[in-house]
Design a protein around this motif. Structure first.
Motif, PDB file in Angstrom:
ATOM      1  N   ASN A  53       0.839  -1.202   0.000  1.00 43.24           N
ATOM      2  CA  ASN A  53       0.000   0.000   0.000  1.00 43.24           C
ATOM      3  C   ASN A  53       0.873   1.251   0.000  1.00 43.24           C
ATOM      4  O   ASN A  53       1.916   1.274   0.660  1.00 43.24           O
ATOM      5  CB  ASN A  53      -0.912   0.018   1.231  1.00 43.24           C
ATOM      6  CG  ASN A  53      -1.824  -1.178   1.263  1.00 43.24           C
ATOM      7  OD1 ASN A  53      -2.456  -1.522   0.277  1.00 43.24           O
ATOM      8  ND2 ASN A  53      -1.883  -1.840   2.407  1.00 43.24           N
ATOM      9  N   PRO A  54       0.455   2.301  -0.699  1.00 43.65           N
ATOM     10  CA  PRO A  54       1.261   3.522  -0.729  1.00 43.65           C
ATOM     11  C   PRO A  54       1.336   4.190   0.637  1.00 43.65           C
ATOM     12  O   PRO A  54       0.367   4.189   1.395  1.00 43.65           O
ATOM     13  CB  PRO A  54       0.531   4.412  -1.734  1.00 43.65           C
ATOM     14  CG  PRO A  54      -0.868   3.913  -1.738  1.00 43.65           C
ATOM     15  CD  PRO A  54      -0.787   2.442  -1.457  1.00 43.65           C
ATOM     16  N   ILE A  55       2.501   4.724   0.955  1.00 47.30           N
ATOM     17  CA  ILE A  55       2.696   5.458   2.204  1.00 47.30           C
ATOM     18  C   ILE A  55       3.401   6.777   1.886  1.00 47.30           C
ATOM     19  O   ILE A  55       4.036   6.915   0.854  1.00 47.30           O
ATOM     20  CB  ILE A  55       3.510   4.663   3.244  1.00 47.30           C
ATOM     21  CG1 ILE A  55       4.888   4.284   2.687  1.00 47.30           C
ATOM     22  CG2 ILE A  55       2.746   3.428   3.694  1.00 47.30           C
ATOM     23  CD1 ILE A  55       5.801   3.605   3.697  1.00 47.30           C
ATOM     24  N   GLY A  56       3.281   7.728   2.789  1.00 46.69           N
ATOM     25  CA  GLY A  56       3.934   9.018   2.620  1.00 46.69           C
ATOM     26  C   GLY A  56       5.429   8.946   2.887  1.00 46.69           C
ATOM     27  O   GLY A  56       5.935   7.979   3.456  1.00 46.69           O
ATOM     28  N   ALA A  60       7.797   6.401   5.206  1.00 43.87           N
ATOM     29  CA  ALA A  60       8.852   5.624   4.558  1.00 43.87           C
ATOM     30  C   ALA A  60      10.199   5.895   5.221  1.00 43.87           C
ATOM     31  O   ALA A  60      10.979   4.972   5.473  1.00 43.87           O
ATOM     32  CB  ALA A  60       8.917   5.958   3.073  1.00 43.87           C
ATOM     33  N   ASP A  61      10.477   7.165   5.529  1.00 46.91           N
ATOM     34  CA  ASP A  61      11.718   7.520   6.208  1.00 46.91           C
ATOM     35  C   ASP A  61      11.779   6.867   7.588  1.00 46.91           C
ATOM     36  O   ASP A  61      12.809   6.326   7.988  1.00 46.91           O
ATOM     37  CB  ASP A  61      11.829   9.043   6.333  1.00 46.91           C
ATOM     38  CG  ASP A  61      13.117   9.476   6.998  1.00 46.91           C
ATOM     39  OD1 ASP A  61      14.175   9.426   6.340  1.00 46.91           O
ATOM     40  OD2 ASP A  61      13.069   9.865   8.192  1.00 46.91           O
ATOM     41  N   THR A  62      10.661   6.882   8.298  1.00 44.22           N
ATOM     42  CA  THR A  62      10.600   6.277   9.627  1.00 44.22           C
ATOM     43  C   THR A  62      10.852   4.776   9.550  1.00 44.22           C
ATOM     44  O   THR A  62      11.624   4.226  10.342  1.00 44.22           O
ATOM     45  CB  THR A  62       9.230   6.565  10.277  1.00 44.22           C
ATOM     46  OG1 THR A  62       9.097   7.978  10.435  1.00 44.22           O
ATOM     47  CG2 THR A  62       9.106   5.877  11.632  1.00 44.22           C
ATOM     48  N   GLN A  63      10.238   4.099   8.587  1.00 48.17           N
ATOM     49  CA  GLN A  63      10.449   2.654   8.437  1.00 48.17           C
ATOM     50  C   GLN A  63      11.909   2.349   8.114  1.00 48.17           C
ATOM     51  O   GLN A  63      12.487   1.400   8.657  1.00 48.17           O
ATOM     52  CB  GLN A  63       9.543   2.097   7.352  1.00 48.17           C
ATOM     53  CG  GLN A  63       8.102   2.019   7.755  1.00 48.17           C
ATOM     54  CD  GLN A  63       7.219   1.433   6.670  1.00 48.17           C
ATOM     55  OE1 GLN A  63       7.690   1.001   5.621  1.00 48.17           O
ATOM     56  NE2 GLN A  63       5.927   1.410   6.921  1.00 48.17           N
ATOM     57  N   SER A  72      13.533   7.732  14.898  1.00 42.63           N
ATOM     58  CA  SER A  72      12.663   8.394  13.930  1.00 42.63           C
ATOM     59  C   SER A  72      12.737   9.915  14.058  1.00 42.63           C
ATOM     60  O   SER A  72      12.830  10.455  15.156  1.00 42.63           O
ATOM     61  CB  SER A  72      11.216   7.953  14.159  1.00 42.63           C
ATOM     62  OG  SER A  72      10.343   8.701  13.355  1.00 42.63           O
ATOM     63  N   ARG A  73      12.708  10.595  12.932  1.00 44.32           N
ATOM     64  CA  ARG A  73      12.605  12.058  12.931  1.00 44.32           C
ATOM     65  C   ARG A  73      11.160  12.500  13.031  1.00 44.32           C
ATOM     66  O   ARG A  73      10.875  13.639  13.348  1.00 44.32           O
ATOM     67  CB  ARG A  73      13.192  12.633  11.637  1.00 44.32           C
ATOM     68  CG  ARG A  73      14.678  12.530  11.565  1.00 44.32           C
ATOM     69  CD  ARG A  73      15.161  13.244  10.344  1.00 44.32           C
ATOM     70  NE  ARG A  73      15.244  12.279   9.248  1.00 44.32           N
ATOM     71  CZ  ARG A  73      15.834  12.510   8.092  1.00 44.32           C
ATOM     72  NH1 ARG A  73      16.367  13.674   7.851  1.00 44.32           N
ATOM     73  NH2 ARG A  73      15.879  11.585   7.176  1.00 44.32           N
TER      74      ARG A  73
END
Length: 88
Positions: A53-56, A60-63, A72-73
């Motif tokens: 599924n698409p994510i922001g 994506a950066d957090t993952q 995480s930022r």
């Protein structure tokens, strides 16, 4: 729309083809628009969760950061991006 690498339309489910892939090899690619047709799987290079599924970009950066053991930022990055989740 939400930026997820290539763009994704929540209203119809179409997604933009990545500039780095080979979209012409997919039958659901629309050569006139540069997008995959509504309901087609999103581009292989798009930001997506484990289920495709698409994510922001913040999620994506957090993952990514979690996968390499970095804090995480964006602690509140997980957001509902799918139309069905937003409606609930």
């Amino acid at each position: 729309m939400q930026q997820v690498g290539p763009y994704y339309c929540h209203d119809c489910g179409a997604s933009e083809a990545s500039a780095f892939g080979k979209p012409e090899e997919r039958p659901d690619y629309d050569h006139e628009t540069g997008w995959y047709r509504p309901g087609a799987p999103i581009d292989d290079l798009a930001n997506k969760d484990g289920e495709g599924n698409p994510i922001g970009w913040q999620e994506a950066d957090t993952q990514y950061r979690e996968s390499v053991g970095v804090a995480s930022r964006y602690p509140n990055a997980a957001q509902p991006y799918l139309k069905s989740e937003v409606a609930q």
